[in-house]
Enzyme design. Structure first.
Site, PDB file in Angstrom:
ATOM      1  N   GLU A  18      -4.865   2.126  92.673  1.00 22.25           N
ATOM      2  CA  GLU A  18      -3.931   2.480  91.598  1.00 22.25           C
ATOM      3  C   GLU A  18      -3.215   3.763  92.004  1.00 22.25           C
ATOM      4  OE1 GLU A  18      -3.507   1.335  88.195  1.00 22.25           O
ATOM      5  OE2 GLU A  18      -4.453  -0.518  88.854  1.00 22.25           O
ATOM      6  N   ASP A  45       7.673   7.883  89.662  1.00 21.60           N
ATOM      7  CA  ASP A  45       8.835   8.731  89.403  1.00 21.60           C
ATOM      8  C   ASP A  45      10.083   8.037  89.942  1.00 21.60           C
ATOM      9  OD1 ASP A  45      10.798  10.764  89.338  1.00 21.60           O
ATOM     10  OD2 ASP A  45       9.256  12.313  89.555  1.00 21.60           O
TER      11      ASP A  45
END
Length: 233
Positions: free
Chosen positions: A66, A140
């Site tokens: 992850e 992001d």
């Protein structure tokens, strides 16, 4: 999420795919970080040489990486629902690391470990074919054109991530940023070692929990885009 690829304009300047952040922590989070890090935490900067990810868990099971686990709620929910796989969560936001540690402890999740630092440095240390899945949820977007070089999903990074997947392994990305979603789609489609599971954007998979971040995006009217690819020979 990070990368230590070098900036051509300055060979000693790393190009990072994240904003390093510490943030304010609650007393509960501070206690969790101090008490639980030795048992569940991994400092990526301290890794020396190749690392078998199963060594972190004390058993041999498929491993899900992850990248950018945030506050950890989604990671914990997936690990709870999927006890036969191990979840290796990477994050740089200290309160997020601490919060996930606390959740892991309270729910006794033996199939979660938490890594701090540059996710791509960790990936480089892993053997090829050692991961069952890689999740990149809401990285992001670096929306300004001059910052696109900092995006995680770009050809060289995707090739690296794909190389660490076992054959048939899954690379699952999600974003609420439409322009980045299209860039992701084109980049993943261009990788010769990946096959698109849905011939474009995927229906929202039930196994990906809805996070607070995603709910805020939906409330703001931003659609969510999922992309799911598998490694093939």
């Amino acid at each position: 999420m990070t990368t230590t690829d070098l900036n051509p304009a300055g060979p000693a300047a790393p190009i990072r795919t994240f904003h390093p952040r510490r943030g304010r922590m609650s007393d509960r989070q501070t206690d969790a970080l101090e008490r639980l890090w030795p048992a569940y935490g991994i400092d990526i900067a301290d890794l020396d040489g190749p690392v078998d990810p199963t060594a972190f868990f004390g058993r041999r099971a498929p491993v899900v990486l992850e990248i950018g686990s945030g506050m950890g709620d989604a990671t914990a929910a997936m690990a709870t629902a999927d006890p036969d796989r191990d979840y290796l969560a990477v994050e740089v936001h200290t309160p997020g690391l601490a919060n996930l540690l606390d959740v892991v402890d309270r729910h006794r999740l033996g199939n979660v470990r938490i890594a701090r630092g540059d996710a791509l440095d960790l990936v480089r240390a892993l053997p090829e074919g050692s991961l069952d899945a890689v999740h990149v949820f809401f990285p992001d977007p670096w929306p300004k054109s001059r910052h696109h070089k900092r995006r995680l999903i770009q050809p060289s990074h995707v090739a690296l991530l794909r190389s660490r997947l076992a054959l048939g392994g899954t690379l699952h990305c999600a974003t609420d940023w439409a322009e980045y979603a299209e860039s992701m789609r084109e980049t993943l489609a261009a990788d010769p070692g990946l096959v698109d599971a849905h011939d474009g954007f995927a229906p929202r998979p039930a196994h990906r929990p809805v996070t607070k971040f995603e709910r805020r995006a939906l409330t703001a009217g931003r659609p969510i885009f999922d992309l799911i690819h598998h490694r093939h020979p």
